[in-house]
Design a protein around this motif. Structure first.
Motif, PDB file in Angstrom:
ATOM      1  N   GLY A  23       0.808  -1.215   0.000  1.00  0.00           N
ATOM      2  CA  GLY A  23       0.000   0.000   0.000  1.00  0.00           C
ATOM      3  C   GLY A  23       0.837   1.259   0.000  1.00  0.00           C
ATOM      4  N   THR A  24       1.954   1.225   0.733  1.00  0.00           N
ATOM      5  CA  THR A  24       2.819   2.411   0.780  1.00  0.00           C
ATOM      6  C   THR A  24       3.423   2.726  -0.583  1.00  0.00           C
ATOM      7  OG1 THR A  24       4.631   0.956   1.486  1.00  0.00           O
ATOM      8  CG2 THR A  24       3.402   2.104   3.218  1.00  0.00           C
ATOM      9  N   GLU A  25       3.765   1.684  -1.333  1.00  0.00           N
ATOM     10  CA  GLU A  25       4.353   1.883  -2.659  1.00  0.00           C
ATOM     11  C   GLU A  25       3.322   2.467  -3.624  1.00  0.00           C
ATOM     12  OE1 GLU A  25       7.266   1.690  -5.733  1.00  0.00           O
ATOM     13  OE2 GLU A  25       7.375   1.651  -3.541  1.00  0.00           O
ATOM     14  N   SER A  53      -6.840  -7.563  -0.676  1.00  0.00           N
ATOM     15  CA  SER A  53      -5.950  -6.816   0.206  1.00  0.00           C
ATOM     16  C   SER A  53      -5.553  -7.688   1.377  1.00  0.00           C
ATOM     17  CB  SER A  53      -6.631  -5.540   0.710  1.00  0.00           C
ATOM     18  OG  SER A  53      -7.835  -5.855   1.395  1.00  0.00           O
ATOM     19  N   SER A  54      -4.336  -7.468   1.870  1.00  0.00           N
ATOM     20  CA  SER A  54      -3.849  -8.199   3.042  1.00  0.00           C
ATOM     21  C   SER A  54      -3.204  -7.203   3.991  1.00  0.00           C
ATOM     22  CB  SER A  54      -2.845  -9.280   2.630  1.00  0.00           C
ATOM     23  OG  SER A  54      -1.801  -8.716   1.858  1.00  0.00           O
ATOM     24  N   PRO A  55      -3.467  -7.332   5.306  1.00  0.00           N
ATOM     25  CA  PRO A  55      -2.948  -6.379   6.282  1.00  0.00           C
ATOM     26  C   PRO A  55      -1.514  -6.704   6.674  1.00  0.00           C
ATOM     27  CG  PRO A  55      -4.280  -8.026   7.385  1.00  0.00           C
ATOM     28  CD  PRO A  55      -4.331  -8.350   5.917  1.00  0.00           C
ATOM     29  N   GLY A  56      -0.931  -5.837   7.510  1.00  0.00           N
ATOM     30  CA  GLY A  56       0.392  -6.096   8.057  1.00  0.00           C
ATOM     31  C   GLY A  56       1.502  -5.425   7.279  1.00  0.00           C
ATOM     32  N   ALA A  57       2.724  -5.553   7.829  1.00  0.00           N
ATOM     33  CA  ALA A  57       3.880  -4.894   7.221  1.00  0.00           C
ATOM     34  C   ALA A  57       4.159  -5.409   5.821  1.00  0.00           C
ATOM     35  CB  ALA A  57       5.112  -5.106   8.106  1.00  0.00           C
ATOM     36  N   ALA A  58       3.898  -6.706   5.582  1.00  0.00           N
ATOM     37  CA  ALA A  58       4.148  -7.297   4.260  1.00  0.00           C
ATOM     38  C   ALA A  58       2.884  -7.321   3.401  1.00  0.00           C
ATOM     39  CB  ALA A  58       4.687  -8.709   4.412  1.00  0.00           C
ATOM     40  N   GLY A  59       1.827  -6.654   3.882  1.00  0.00           N
ATOM     41  CA  GLY A  59       0.554  -6.679   3.173  1.00  0.00           C
ATOM     42  C   GLY A  59       0.522  -5.732   1.988  1.00  0.00           C
ATOM     43  N   GLY A  60      -0.606  -5.702   1.330  1.00  0.00           N
ATOM     44  CA  GLY A  60      -0.760  -4.835   0.174  1.00  0.00           C
ATOM     45  C   GLY A  60      -1.955  -5.245  -0.650  1.00  0.00           C
ATOM     46  N   TYR A  61      -1.885  -5.017  -1.961  1.00  0.00           N
ATOM     47  CA  TYR A  61      -3.013  -5.243  -2.849  1.00  0.00           C
ATOM     48  C   TYR A  61      -2.573  -6.081  -4.044  1.00  0.00           C
ATOM     49  CZ  TYR A  61      -4.968  -1.363  -0.172  1.00  0.00           C
ATOM     50  OH  TYR A  61      -5.414  -0.555   0.847  1.00  0.00           O
ATOM     51  N   ARG A  62      -3.504  -6.898  -4.552  1.00  0.00           N
ATOM     52  CA  ARG A  62      -3.262  -7.684  -5.751  1.00  0.00           C
ATOM     53  C   ARG A  62      -4.562  -7.817  -6.518  1.00  0.00           C
ATOM     54  NH1 ARG A  62      -0.363 -12.450  -4.675  1.00  0.00           N
ATOM     55  NH2 ARG A  62      -1.393 -13.613  -6.325  1.00  0.00           N
TER      56      ARG A  62
END
Length: 328
Positions: A23-25, A53-62
């Protein structure tokens, strides 16, 4: 077009170009906050795009396949027809170059619903495209899955059958797909061998995704081309022999690089290197690449030894013979 719509389209394009985005990227690339990214993801979901979407530090979107074809201005029948056409084009290397065809195929199949994907598989199995040359049959399903993983730097498990029919499971990091002649080759880092390997795609029986990403290793376009060239030439030849060189296997591999493929140790000080060609002239050419000063013994088919010996003896006489005077 509103800023909101433009941003949502930009987000969709990013999601289509990589399997997983933190998400940050995404926020950094779009120049917005992570909260705005979440709102734009919700808008895409409302339009029919399934964004996980997946939570956490290694999470993000696909971006995943949804329950219906997203708004591409295509009917179901058109989407199926396009997917089949791209599969045929990819396996036959017909249009736009391999990269363009595989990229388009990967993007379309990534968002096809399961029902339509089943239709594509069923229809593609019954379609017999015109064969160009005598190339092996490549599974478009396998080709498409490998293309996705190569693009997304995702580790794979491959069920591979070698030239002798031996089956093995290979854990790999795919780096490049490339055609050579009528064959497709996958250049990858083999995790179990801890070295580069080049596999013929038509010998890959199945592909299993791991969803584990890897950092790309440094490999130039020239290195890719050379390794694919070596792999494409590594097949049974009409004339086969070998050279046993006075070099250890490690020394030989250091000097020959990727061309040392197939070499085996003969004790601690010698290495056996297989050679071959369509005739004795091609096979003889390989011996000329043995480094200067390295002594070697050779095996060669008996029926071709006489021709090879006559050609070498004539060559030696020609070297020692005075250069003929030019005719005035």
């Amino acid at each position: 077009m509103s800023d909101t719509t433009s941003r949502a389209l930009a987000l969709l394009n990013l999601l289509q170009t990589h399997r997983h985005w933190p998400g940050t990227e995404l926020a950094s690339r779009l120049g917005v906050t992570e909260r705005t990214v979440r709102r734009d993801v919700d808008r895409l979901r409302e339009l029919g795009y399934r964004v996980e979407s997946s939570p956490g530090a290694a999470g993000g979107y696909r971006l995943e396949a949804g329950s219906a074809v997203p708004p591409l201005l295509l009917t179901d029948d058109e989407a199926v027809t396009m997917a089949i056409g791209l599969r045929v084009a990819a396996t036959q290397q017909l249009v736009g170059g391999p990269e363009v065809t595989l990229t388009a195929l990967a993007k379309l199949e990534q968002v096809l619903p399961q029902a339509l994907r089943r239709r594509v598989n069923a229809l593609a199995a019954s379609v017999q495209p015109p064969r160009i040359g005598d190339g092996p049959v490549v599974s478009p399903v396998v080709l498409g899955e490998i293309a996705l993983a190569t693009r997304d730097t995702e580790r794979l498990r491959l069920r591979y059958v070698d030239a002798e029919g031996v089956e093995s499971i290979r854990r790999v990091e795919p780096h490049a797909l490339a055609p050579s002649g009528r064959k497709w080759f996958l250049l990858c880092w083999d995790l179990d061998r801890e070295d580069w390997r080049t596999f013929r795609v038509d010998r890959i029986e199945s592909v299993e995704h791991t969803r584990v990403l890897f950092p790309r290793r440094e490999v130039t376009e020239e290195e890719i081309e050379e390794r694919v060239l070596i792999a494409s030439s590594w097949s049974p030849q009409k004339i086969e022999g070998d050279a046993v060189m006075e070099l250890s296997l490690a020394e030989m591999q250091d000097r020959f690089g990727p061309w040392s493929q197939g070499a085996t140790a003969e004790g601690d000080t010698h290495t056996r290197w297989p050679i071959g060609g369509s005739d004795w002239r091609e096979a003889m050419y390989a011996f000329l690449w043995i480094p200067e000063g390295v002594e070697y013994a050779m095996t060669f088919p008996d029926q071709d030894r006489a021709e090879l010996r006559e050609a070498v003896e004539r060559l030696l006489r020609a070297i020692d013979r005075p250069t003929p005077m030019a005719r005035g």
